[in-house]
Design a protein around this motif. Structure first.
Motif, PDB file in Angstrom:
ATOM      1  N   SER A 132       9.665  -6.893 -25.623  1.00 16.97           N
ATOM      2  CA  SER A 132       8.541  -6.065 -26.053  1.00 16.97           C
ATOM      3  C   SER A 132       7.195  -6.765 -25.996  1.00 16.97           C
ATOM      4  N   ILE A 133       7.186  -8.076 -25.875  1.00 13.91           N
ATOM      5  CA  ILE A 133       5.922  -8.798 -25.801  1.00 13.91           C
ATOM      6  C   ILE A 133       5.740  -9.441 -24.429  1.00 13.91           C
ATOM      7  N   VAL A 134       6.689 -10.317 -24.049  1.00 12.22           N
ATOM      8  CA  VAL A 134       6.514 -11.066 -22.806  1.00 12.22           C
ATOM      9  C   VAL A 134       6.640 -10.160 -21.585  1.00 12.22           C
ATOM     10  N   GLU A 135       7.747  -9.443 -21.463  1.00 14.85           N
ATOM     11  CA  GLU A 135       7.944  -8.591 -20.288  1.00 14.85           C
ATOM     12  C   GLU A 135       6.975  -7.415 -20.277  1.00 14.85           C
ATOM     13  N   ALA A 136       6.663  -6.893 -21.449  1.00 11.01           N
ATOM     14  CA  ALA A 136       5.678  -5.806 -21.516  1.00 11.01           C
ATOM     15  C   ALA A 136       4.298  -6.297 -21.090  1.00 11.01           C
ATOM     16  N   ALA A 137       3.947  -7.531 -21.459  1.00 10.83           N
ATOM     17  CA  ALA A 137       2.657  -8.102 -21.038  1.00 10.83           C
ATOM     18  C   ALA A 137       2.623  -8.273 -19.524  1.00 10.83           C
ATOM     19  N   LEU A 138       3.726  -8.719 -18.929  1.00 10.14           N
ATOM     20  CA  LEU A 138       3.797  -8.848 -17.474  1.00 10.14           C
ATOM     21  C   LEU A 138       3.595  -7.494 -16.801  1.00 10.14           C
ATOM     22  N   SER A 139       4.149  -6.466 -17.395  1.00  8.04           N
ATOM     23  CA  SER A 139       3.990  -5.122 -16.849  1.00  8.04           C
ATOM     24  C   SER A 139       2.527  -4.693 -16.865  1.00  8.04           C
ATOM     25  N   GLU A 140       1.844  -4.969 -17.981  1.00 10.79           N
ATOM     26  CA  GLU A 140       0.439  -4.587 -18.092  1.00 10.79           C
ATOM     27  C   GLU A 140      -0.418  -5.375 -17.106  1.00 10.79           C
ATOM     28  N   ILE A 141      -0.118  -6.648 -16.928  1.00 16.77           N
ATOM     29  CA  ILE A 141      -0.868  -7.473 -15.972  1.00 16.77           C
ATOM     30  C   ILE A 141      -0.692  -6.930 -14.562  1.00 16.77           C
ATOM     31  N   TYR A 142       0.542  -6.589 -14.218  1.00 15.68           N
ATOM     32  CA  TYR A 142       0.801  -6.117 -12.861  1.00 15.68           C
ATOM     33  C   TYR A 142       0.083  -4.800 -12.580  1.00 15.68           C
ATOM     34  N   LYS A 143      -0.021  -3.929 -13.570  1.00 15.45           N
ATOM     35  CA  LYS A 143      -0.657  -2.629 -13.353  1.00 15.45           C
ATOM     36  C   LYS A 143      -2.180  -2.716 -13.279  1.00 15.45           C
ATOM     37  N   ASN A 144      -2.729  -3.893 -13.614  1.00 14.53           N
ATOM     38  CA  ASN A 144      -4.177  -4.081 -13.541  1.00 14.53           C
ATOM     39  C   ASN A 144      -4.651  -4.043 -12.089  1.00 14.53           C
ATOM     40  N   ASP A 145      -5.699  -3.277 -11.815  1.00 17.92           N
ATOM     41  CA  ASP A 145      -6.182  -3.110 -10.437  1.00 17.92           C
ATOM     42  C   ASP A 145      -6.646  -4.424  -9.813  1.00 17.92           C
ATOM     43  N   ARG A 146      -7.316  -5.261 -10.580  1.00 20.06           N
ATOM     44  CA  ARG A 146      -7.792  -6.538 -10.048  1.00 20.06           C
ATOM     45  C   ARG A 146      -6.621  -7.439  -9.666  1.00 20.06           C
ATOM     46  N   PHE A 147      -5.597  -7.437 -10.517  1.00 14.80           N
ATOM     47  CA  PHE A 147      -4.422  -8.246 -10.194  1.00 14.80           C
ATOM     48  C   PHE A 147      -3.739  -7.720  -8.936  1.00 14.80           C
ATOM     49  N   GLN A 148      -3.664  -6.397  -8.826  1.00 19.03           N
ATOM     50  CA  GLN A 148      -3.069  -5.801  -7.629  1.00 19.03           C
ATOM     51  C   GLN A 148      -3.839  -6.236  -6.375  1.00 19.03           C
ATOM     52  N   TYR A 149      -5.150  -6.205  -6.454  1.00 19.58           N
ATOM     53  CA  TYR A 149      -5.978  -6.597  -5.301  1.00 19.58           C
ATOM     54  C   TYR A 149      -5.732  -8.061  -4.945  1.00 19.58           C
ATOM     55  N   TRP A 150      -5.754  -8.920  -5.962  1.00 17.99           N
ATOM     56  CA  TRP A 150      -5.531 -10.349  -5.717  1.00 17.99           C
ATOM     57  C   TRP A 150      -4.137 -10.605  -5.145  1.00 17.99           C
ATOM     58  N   LEU A 151      -3.121  -9.935  -5.707  1.00 14.85           N
ATOM     59  CA  LEU A 151      -1.739 -10.164  -5.299  1.00 14.85           C
ATOM     60  C   LEU A 151      -1.528  -9.812  -3.835  1.00 14.85           C
ATOM     61  N   HIS A 152      -2.004  -8.631  -3.437  1.00  8.15           N
ATOM     62  CA  HIS A 152      -1.721  -8.153  -2.089  1.00  8.15           C
ATOM     63  C   HIS A 152      -2.641  -8.756  -1.032  1.00  8.15           C
ATOM     64  N   HIS A 153      -3.702  -9.447  -1.474  1.00  6.46           N
ATOM     65  CA  HIS A 153      -4.565 -10.143  -0.530  1.00  6.46           C
ATOM     66  C   HIS A 153      -4.291 -11.650  -0.514  1.00  6.46           C
ATOM     67  N   THR A 154      -3.355 -12.065  -1.335  1.00  8.55           N
ATOM     68  CA  THR A 154      -3.018 -13.495  -1.402  1.00  8.55           C
ATOM     69  C   THR A 154      -1.621 -13.780  -0.876  1.00  8.55           C
ATOM     70  N   PHE A 155      -0.666 -12.873  -1.152  1.00  6.06           N
ATOM     71  CA  PHE A 155       0.730 -13.111  -0.797  1.00  6.06           C
ATOM     72  C   PHE A 155       1.245 -12.019   0.131  1.00  6.06           C
ATOM     73  N   ASN A 156       2.162 -12.411   1.010  1.00 10.88           N
ATOM     74  CA  ASN A 156       2.918 -11.396   1.753  1.00 10.88           C
ATOM     75  C   ASN A 156       4.109 -10.964   0.904  1.00 10.88           C
ATOM     76  N   GLU A 157       4.886 -10.004   1.397  1.00  7.65           N
ATOM     77  CA  GLU A 157       5.980  -9.438   0.594  1.00  7.65           C
ATOM     78  C   GLU A 157       7.025 -10.477   0.217  1.00  7.65           C
ATOM     79  N   ALA A 158       7.333 -11.380   1.156  1.00  4.71           N
ATOM     80  CA  ALA A 158       8.343 -12.408   0.876  1.00  4.71           C
ATOM     81  C   ALA A 158       7.888 -13.323  -0.254  1.00  4.71           C
TER      82      ALA A 158
END
Length: 505
Positions: free
Chosen positions: A401-427
């Motif tokens: 309820s804290i750690v995994e839920a926090a990871l979920s909120e971070i991932y749904k953040n638009d800035r994180f999404q932009y950084w993730l997909h412009h930094t890493f490939n799928e693998a």
């Protein structure tokens, strides 16, 4: 977070991760086997008996398993009687099915525990029925929680006062069946109160009794919510064919085979006897202790797969659709995933009747935390108010309820999404996911060790804190390899796994 509809990582990398993980598991298992051979069985007579395989001693220290197997053997003729009688009733007069359920289960209760337990069970169900007259959800919850505390603190004194003579395994089954019964009565009450137009009458009482006494799921679980039971009990009779009979027998034999294999396992790996000697096992080395922790978790999971699967098969024979057996522990690497897939019926109960109503369509972080905290508090009370259950519930609340839920909120953040997909490939995204969950998986094992190792959870944590940094890095790397393996196994099953699926409960 990642797509799992196709292969992302190179096959050679996935195979290498699997090889590393399985090699570490075999190596640790060998150390557990060797530790068992050092065990002085003469001083721990209660933990062993003469096994049925080639003269080997058998580990009998797991109280659940030690009592489940005789109970299953004892109940098998009753299950056969139940199926024959209920299928005939479904064919002749389907409305009379609840009467069959009530009659057969009460005969068993009378045969095993006597008339006083039969009356105690009936009065408990009747009290829940009378509570429905108030149409108060709050009163149902007060009764529900009070009865769980009653099970923990008062039941023994009440049974002594009533001069009910049950002890050992009999007392265990009385307590466990009362706990299951409490969930069923609560599920019936909440589903009934949703239909406020319904009036209480004898037919409603008969439905509650039939659901509460339903035999295949009465003694050993799993829980089937009333709305699911109601669908099954209304199903018309299906003609028996050779194919249907063969399919039913094949499924029963499949789970019996798992039960036999688990019993055979206990002739070679004395994991539960070692469980009560964790300090000595810790002195043998980190591979012994970590191997023991993993095998305890695996055995705990597989025994529920076998027993829940068998009970589910018996219920499915007569057109019911209980929750599926638990997911295999060998491809579950997230604690939130374990909660959703281990005891599905219990998860549905706490989500449908506790978490979602408390959330009340609010998506705020504070509301989610409060709802999750109350939910895990109920989990703690239902499983028994012992110290190890408290730590198990608390650590699971923190991770899910804290750690995994926090990871979920971070991932749904638009800035994180932009950084993730412009930094890493799928693998690399998949590798990053495994790397993040590798230490969380170790925490997941340590947290759950409090449940099945009683007071030994702190020993597992202390050995990790006291071990050398080399061993801890090695443990995280093996955990990483397991996460890669588990993610690709689920990929083969065509199931989505991503951070968006991480929920508070």
């Amino acid at each position: 977070m990642i797509s799992e509809r196709r292969q992302i990582l190179p096959k050679c990398e996935v195979r290498m991760c699997f090889l590393i993980w399985i090699s570490a598991l075999i190596y640790a298992s060998y150390h557990v086997y060797a530790a068992g051979k050092l065990f002085d069985m003469s001083k721990n007579g209660d933990d062993f008996n003469n096994g049925w395989f080639l003269g080997y001693k058998k580990d009998t220290a797991d109280f659940e398993w030690y009592n489940w197997i005789p109970m299953i053997r004892l109940l098998m003729p009753w299950y056969l009687l139940h199926i024959i009688l209920t299928e005939f009733t479904r064919w002749i007069l389907i409305e009379a099915l609840p009467v069959c359920y009530i009659m057969v289960t009460n005969l068993i209760l009378f045969h095993l525990f006597g008339l006083k337990i039969v009356l105690l069970v009936f009065l408990k169900i009747l009290l829940h029925f009378l509570t429905l007259c108030t149409r108060s959800i709050l009163l149902v919850w007060i009764l529900n929680t009070s009865f769980l505390l009653f099970l923990s603190f008062v039941l023994t004194y009440i049974m002594d006062y009533m001069r009910v003579k049950v002890s050992g395994s009999d007392y265990y089954f009385v307590v466990v069946t009362f706990a299951w019964l409490q969930l069923k009565c609560a599920s019936f009450s909440f589903e009934f109160l949703k239909k406020s137009s319904k009036k209480l009458n004898f037919r409603i009482l008969l439905s509650l009794l039939g659901y509460s006494y339903y035999l295949p799921l009465y003694f050993l679980g799993p829980l089937m919510l009333y709305n699911e039971y109601e669908i099954g009990v209304k199903q018309p009779f299906k003609r028996w064919t050779v194919k249907r009979l063969f399919s039913a027998l094949l499924n029963i034999l499949r789970y019996i085979m798992w039960i036999v294999l688990l019993d055979l396992f206990l002739h070679f790996f004395y994991i539960h006897a070692l469980e009560y000697n964790l300090v000595k096992v810790k002195m043998l080395g980190v591979w012994h202790l970590n191997g023991l922790g993993y095998l305890l978790a695996a055995f705990f999971c597989v025994k529920y797969i076998a027993v829940y699967g068998l009970m589910r098969t018996l219920a499915a024979i007569e057109s019911h659709n209980p929750p599926p057996a638990p997911s295999c522990v060998f491809y579950v690497y997230r604690n939130s995933q374990m909660w959703r897939t281990f005891d599905v019926g219990y998860y549905k109960f706490i989500k449908r009747y506790i978490y979602v109503p408390l959330l009340n369509e609010s998506k705020t972080v504070s509301r989610r935390l409060i709802a999750a905290a109350i939910t895990f508090s109920y989990v703690y009370i239902w499983h028994g108010t012992h110290a190890n259950i408290f730590w198990w519930s608390l650590l699971n609340f923190i991770e899910v309820s804290i750690v995994e839920a926090a990871l979920s909120e971070i991932y749904k953040n638009d800035r994180f999404q932009y950084w993730l997909h412009h930094t890493f490939n799928e693998a690399n995204v998949e590798r990053l996911t495994a790397l993040i969950f590798a230490p969380l998986y170790l925490f997941f094992i340590f947290a759950n060790s409090f449940f099945y190792v009683m007071d030994g959870g702190f020993i597992f944590i202390s050995q990790f804190l006291e071990a050398s940094w080399r061993f801890n890095v090695c443990s995280i790397f093996i955990s990483y390899c397991f996460c890669i393996t588990a993610m690709n196994i689920r990929n083969c099953q065509k199931k989505k796994i991503n951070f968006e699926n991480i929920k508070v409960i």
